[in-house]
Design an enzyme around this catalytic site. Structure first.
Site: not given
Ligand code: UD1
Length: 349
Positions: A48, A141, A165, A169, A216, A247
């Site tokens: 790393d 991804s 990003y 990938k 999230l 998701r």
């Molecule tokens: C995100 C990335 C994606 C990456 C994936 C895994 C974006 C646009 N996409 O996808 O490229 O491969 O993470 O690391 O950033 N959410 C909330 N509040 C928060 C955080 C998230 O409501 O504070 C919601 C988002 O709107 C989404 C869901 O939770 O609907 C999942 O979000 P997230 O964990 O960021 O993953 P992805 O959006 O799938």
């Protein structure tokens, strides 16, 4: 080893175990993969450049597997350091995780993303081929899929990226495929992750997001820990069950085990392949919050805010290929992801 950009930070190897090189070993998914590999009897050579990785993870991996894990500080773009390492260690397989992973950052710093993710991958796979490595597992991804198509998405679904990003990938996948094909001896598995979550059950390693948590589960953990007043729910007007984004969450230790399964598949002579790694089930943002509250007993206040640019309504995987080809399916459910993520959060804060 004395060459620039490479310094050995741990004890020597034990020769009877099969050596595997893991790039980005201090990162979230790679550190869990190291635990799976070492647990299965491989000798793991981790590298790393520590630009984002966690030194605590390296320490934990060395403590967990002092005889099976060695660490080198090295950058995958450093050709001479990587060549010396491959020449000395002669790994039979490479698992390539090293890369940058912030969608937002990739939009304002695309050069760094192409350099690290595409340039780094090209260097690693080309050197792997030159030094006789036989198997290559690449950390890709689900972001490579066109999000405007019906779910579940399988490996033949349309590809389209919306940010640098994602493109890095997809391009790195292409690079691995082309170099491996030209080598004639290197077989590969390109693993497309959906939404990794959780942490090692015994708390040895976990996710250490810098700054504000973008994903999230870490964001939920920070709210539960009192580090943020509420979870911002990015939109509740999507055409989904409860209006929030859906998701496909997969426990990071299951994901790590899938890498082991992919390596075993290639070792048995399996053909090069591209495989989705997810659970096959979609959960909405509010369903994840509910599962977290239920399984940890913590409070997670939510505020609905406007949609996050670039987000899609739903994304979940068709995982039948992973099941058929690798014999892998996740064994840990959403509650387990919540419990382990929370356990990790309470350990690190
Ligand atoms: C995100 C990335 C994606 C990456 C994936 C895994 C974006 C646009 N996409 O996808 O490229 O491969 O993470 O690391 O950033 N959410 C909330 N509040 C928060 C955080 C998230 O409501 O504070 C919601 C988002 O709107 C989404 C869901 O939770 O609907 C999942 O979000 P997230 O964990 O960021 O993953 P992805 O959006 O799938």
């Amino acid at each position: 080893m004395t060459q620039s950009g490479l310094s050995n930070l741990s004890a020597g190897p034990s020769d009877e175990l099969r050596p595997v090189l893991v790039t980005g070993a201090a990162g979230y998914i790679a550190s869990h993969a190291v635990l799976s590999l070492a647990g299965a009897g491989y000798r793991v050579i981790g590298i790393d450049n520590m630009c984002r990785g966690s030194s605590a993870a390296i320490k934990a991996l060395k403590e967990a597997w002092p005889d099976r894990f060695q660490f080198y500080l090295a950058d995958v773009r450093d050709e001479s350091a990587m060549a010396s390492l491959l020449e000395k260690q002669r790994p039979s397989a490479v698992m390539h995780f090293a890369g940058l992973k912030s969608v937002e950052e990739s939009c304002w710093s695309p050069g760094d993303y192409y350099d690290n993710n595409v340039g780094g991958s090209l260097n690693v796979v080309a050197l792997a081929s030159r030094f006789g490595v036989r198997r290559f597992v690449f950390s890709s991804s689900a972001t490579v899929y066109d999000a405007n198509q019906p779910c579940p998405v399988d490996e033949n679904s349309a590809l389209r990226c919306t940010n640098p990003y994602g493109w890095t990938k997809l391009q790195a996948e292409r690079v691995v495929r082309d170099v491996a094909r030209a080598s004639g001896t290197l077989s590969y598995a390109l693993l497309r992750y959906f939404n990794p979550a959780g942490a090692d059950e015994s708390g040895r390693v976990g996710e250490s997001p810098e700054g504000e948590a973008a994903n999230l589960m870490p964001a939920i953990c920070r709210v539960a820990a009192g580090q943020s007043p509420h979870l911002k729910v990015f939109g509740n007007d999507y055409p989904t069950r409860d209006g929030t984004g859906v998701r496909d969450f997969v426990h990071v230790s299951d994901l790590a085990d899938a890498h082991l399964a992919a390596l075993g598949y290639l070792e048995r002579g399996g053909e090069s392949t591209t495989i989705n790694l997810g659970s096959g089930t979609g959960f909405s943002v509010l369903e994840v919050v509910e599962a977290f509250v239920r399984s940890t007993g913590q409070k997670v206040p939510v505020h609905v805010v406007p949609r996050r640019p670039g987000d899609v309504a739903e994304m979940f995987a068709d995982t039948s290929l992973a099941q058929r080809v690798l014999g892998w399916s996740p064994s840990r459910n959403l509650e387990r992801m919540c419990i382990d993520a929370w356990k990790w959060q309470t350990r690190v804060c």
